[in-house]
Design an enzyme around this catalytic site. Structure first.
Site, PDB file in Angstrom:
ATOM      1  N   HIS A  86       0.823  -1.262   0.110  1.00 42.51           N
ATOM      2  CA  HIS A  86       0.062   0.115  -0.061  1.00 42.51           C
ATOM      3  C   HIS A  86       0.779   1.277   0.003  1.00 42.51           C
ATOM      4  O   HIS A  86       1.886   1.435   0.690  1.00 42.51           O
ATOM      5  CB  HIS A  86      -0.873  -0.077   1.385  1.00 42.51           C
ATOM      6  CG  HIS A  86      -2.202  -1.005   0.934  1.00 42.51           C
ATOM      7  ND1 HIS A  86      -2.771  -1.076   0.118  1.00 42.51           N
ATOM      8  CD2 HIS A  86      -2.636  -1.933   2.222  1.00 42.51           C
ATOM      9  CE1 HIS A  86      -3.738  -1.952   0.147  1.00 42.51           C
ATOM     10  NE2 HIS A  86      -3.567  -2.512   1.268  1.00 42.51           N
ATOM     11  N   CYS A 139       0.136   2.099  -5.245  1.00 44.00           N
ATOM     12  CA  CYS A 139      -0.740   2.820  -5.899  1.00 44.00           C
ATOM     13  C   CYS A 139      -0.296   4.515  -6.044  1.00 44.00           C
ATOM     14  O   CYS A 139       0.317   4.838  -5.326  1.00 44.00           O
ATOM     15  CB  CYS A 139      -2.153   3.086  -5.176  1.00 44.00           C
ATOM     16  SG  CYS A 139      -2.892   1.299  -5.194  1.00 44.00           S
TER      17      CYS A 139
END
Length: 247
Positions: free
Chosen positions: A140, A208
């Protein structure tokens, strides 16, 4: 007398005419008695046109994608699942990025539950070492607090700050694999190209981007620089400049 003389000369003339006719017919008749046909006027000999030579259908030349190049028994630019990867032991590798002070155990897989715990190893990844190995990792980019605010409590919040001369490390109980930063780029979320085999040994980090929106993927790659024996006091230098100072 005059009458007979006239008849005589008429008969002579008739006889001469008959003789001339017979002579003319004799000229027209060959010895076999058949009439001589006039020889046909020779027509020009036709020159035959050359037959068209059929051209064979050329075989298509093989392309790189049709016949993948192989390095160390693995195709280049493909996604493969190796027996070595299947045998990976959870958390046996550790990722260390000294430039951004990140140390994380490498979990087995990249499903949502695994990534919620930290950094995961793609199913299509290879394990570190020499040769055609792309150690591809995911994690993440940011966390959220209880109020839904973005935080930097995630492995790769600062991964975009890695740059030229930075070292990236993977290590286990036996070896330290040192990678030198190579490149950073952004891809669409469905672009799996960065985790395919490359033909050389590298580490690939995906996460991301942009932070808080996450509609694309940031990719950071390092190329294998050197493999060392692991020791507890191993010197994990952060940048090539530190090595130059030590030397």
């Amino acid at each position: 007398m005059k009458f007979r003389s006239k008849q005589f000369w008429v008969a002579v003339l008739v006889l001469c005419a008959v003789v001339c006719l017979i002579a003319a017919l004799a000229l027209l008749l060959p010895r076999g008695g058949q009439p001589v046909q006039p020889a046909p006027t020779p027509s020009p000999t036709a020159v035959p046109l050359p037959e068209p030579v059929p051209e064979g259908t050329p075989e298509p030349e093989p392309t790189a994608s049709a016949i993948p190049e192989e390095v160390d028994g693995l195709p280049v630019g493909k996604w493969v699942i190796t027996a070595e990867r299947k045998a990976y032991v959870e958390d046996s590798l550790t990722l260390y990025l000294p430039a951004i002070q990140i140390t994380r155990a490498v979990h087995d897989g990249t499903d949502a539950a695994t990534l919620n715990r930290g950094v995961g190893l793609y199913e299509y990844a290879q394990l570190p070492g020499e040769g055609n190995r792309n150690v591809s990792l995911a994690g993440h980019r940011n966390g959220l607090d209880k109020n839904g605010n973005i935080t930097d409590h995630a492995p790769f919040y600062y991964v975009d700050q890695l740059g030229e001369g930075d070292y990236l490390y993977l290590y286990d109980s036996q070896h330290v694999y040192r990678y030198l930063y190579d490149d950073t780029w952004v891809v669409e979320p469905d672009d799996w190209g960065p985790i395919a085999t490359t033909g050389y040994s590298c580490i690939t980090i995906t996460s991301c981007t942009p932070i808080g929106i996450s509609d694309h993927r940031i990719v950071v790659r390092g190329v294998l620089d050197e493999i060392f024996d692991y020791t507890r006091d191993f010197d994990f230098i952060a940048h090539v400049s530190e090595e130059e100072t030590l030397s």
